[in-house]
Design an enzyme around this catalytic site. Structure first.
Site, short mmCIF file in Angstrom:
data_model
loop_
_atom_site.label_atom_id
_atom_site.label_comp_id
_atom_site.label_asym_id
_atom_site.label_seq_id
_atom_site.Cartn_x
_atom_site.Cartn_y
_atom_site.Cartn_z
N PRO A 1 8.52 7.04 -24.62
CA PRO A 1 9.31 7.94 -23.78
C PRO A 1 8.50 8.39 -22.56
CG PRO A 1 9.47 8.56 -26.10
CD PRO A 1 8.39 7.53 -26.00
N GLU A 2 9.10 8.26 -21.38
CA GLU A 2 8.44 8.67 -20.15
C GLU A 2 9.12 9.94 -19.64
OE1 GLU A 2 7.92 5.38 -17.46
OE2 GLU A 2 7.24 4.05 -19.05
N LYS B 1 4.88 14.94 -19.74
CA LYS B 1 5.71 14.43 -20.83
C LYS B 1 5.66 15.33 -22.07
CE LYS B 1 4.00 10.16 -20.51
NZ LYS B 1 3.84 8.70 -20.72
N ARG C 1 -1.30 -3.05 -19.63
CA ARG C 1 0.15 -2.85 -19.63
C ARG C 1 0.82 -4.00 -18.90
NH1 ARG C 1 1.40 2.49 -20.62
NH2 ARG C 1 3.43 1.63 -21.19
#
EC number: 3.2.2.23
Length: 271
Positions: free
Chosen positions: A2-3, A57, A259
């Site tokens: 989740p960003e 976040k 990433r």
């Protein structure tokens, strides 16, 4: 993972069911998450919730006695359910409130965190965070000055929470593509015009993602159980070998900072 848009979506979804209600108790089934659940949270009872906010976040539940700090980790989600709801395997924490509802935290990978502090200004995880991307503090001049002397790949630079918070992998990929900037471009080589374009694009991409309820790729669900719909609008992320929506060429991928990065070599020339 989740960003920022997913966390903002969660915040907006849970707030009406928690704000101005009283926490009756906190049920912790799995205290060993990324960090152990704070003892103050485990024993919290009969405390009113006065507000809910977000920093980077992190979800922040403001109570009369202090602050509950929640992070969803890699696969976590929160939802509002009736107090008699069946418990699933990965439902680790319930914050029970006096309206017949509870906030339930589910996390298959248990890499999230639920902590407690009495002073947000001194909370150790917040001390080195950069500005919020949707704030006025994050502007072209700030980005230009921050990027000077930084011999770092631009995508890695944008994902550094000390530079700006909440610009995760998905939204960094999308923003760089829209701006026509290669993800491996060195941050120090950004021009002022590129900084202006990047800042505006990042803000626009994040706002659109929030409106769509975030991006559901695997684990994320909105608090009401619905997926986020921004995935349907992704231009390059996860689209390796598919045609570029600008030029029709092939989307490529490479690993930057461990990433996956997606880009169009024709539209995003390195330099």
């Amino acid at each position: 993972m989740p960003e920022l848009p997913e966390v903002e979506t969660a915040l907006r979804g849970i707030s009406p069911y928690l704000k101005n209600f009283t926490i009756e108790k906190v049920v912790v089934r799995k205290p060993k998450l990324r960090w152990a659940v704070s003892e103050e949270l485990i024993t919290l009872k009969n405390v009113k919730i006065v507000d809910l906010t977000r920093r980077a976040k992190y979800l922040i539940i403001h109570t009369e006695k202090g602050y509950i700090i929640g992070h969803l980790g890699m696969s976590g989600s929160v939802r509002i359910v009736p107090q008699d709801s069946a418990i699933d395997k990965h439902d680790h924490i319930d914050i029970v409130v006096n309206n017949g509802k509870l906030l339930r935290y589910n996390d298959p990978r248990r890499f999230g965190a639920w902590l407690w502090t009495e002073n947000l200004d001194d909370f150790h995880l917040f001390l080195k965070l950069g500005p919020e991307p949707l704030s006025d503090e994050f502007n072209a001049e700030y980005l230009f000055k921050k990027s000077r002397q930084k011999s770092t790949a631009l995508k890695t630079f944008l994902m550094d929470n000390a530079v700006v918070v909440g610009v995760g992998n998905i939204y960094a990929n999308e923003s760089l593509f829209i701006c026509g900037i290669h993800p491996l471009k060195l941050a120090k080589n950004l021009t002022r015009n590129q900084c202006f374009s990047l800042v505006n694009t990042i803000k626009d991409v994040l706002r659109k993602a929030i409106i769509q309820g975030g991006t559901t790729l695997k684990d994320f669900l909105q608090p009401d159980g619905r997926p986020g719909y921004f995935a349907q609008e992704l231009l390059v992320y996860g689209n390796k070998d598919k045609p570029c929506p600008k030029c029709g060429g092939k989307i490529e991928s490479l690993i930057i900072g461990q990433r996956n990065s997606f880009f169009c070599p024709k539209c995003q020339k390195r330099g």
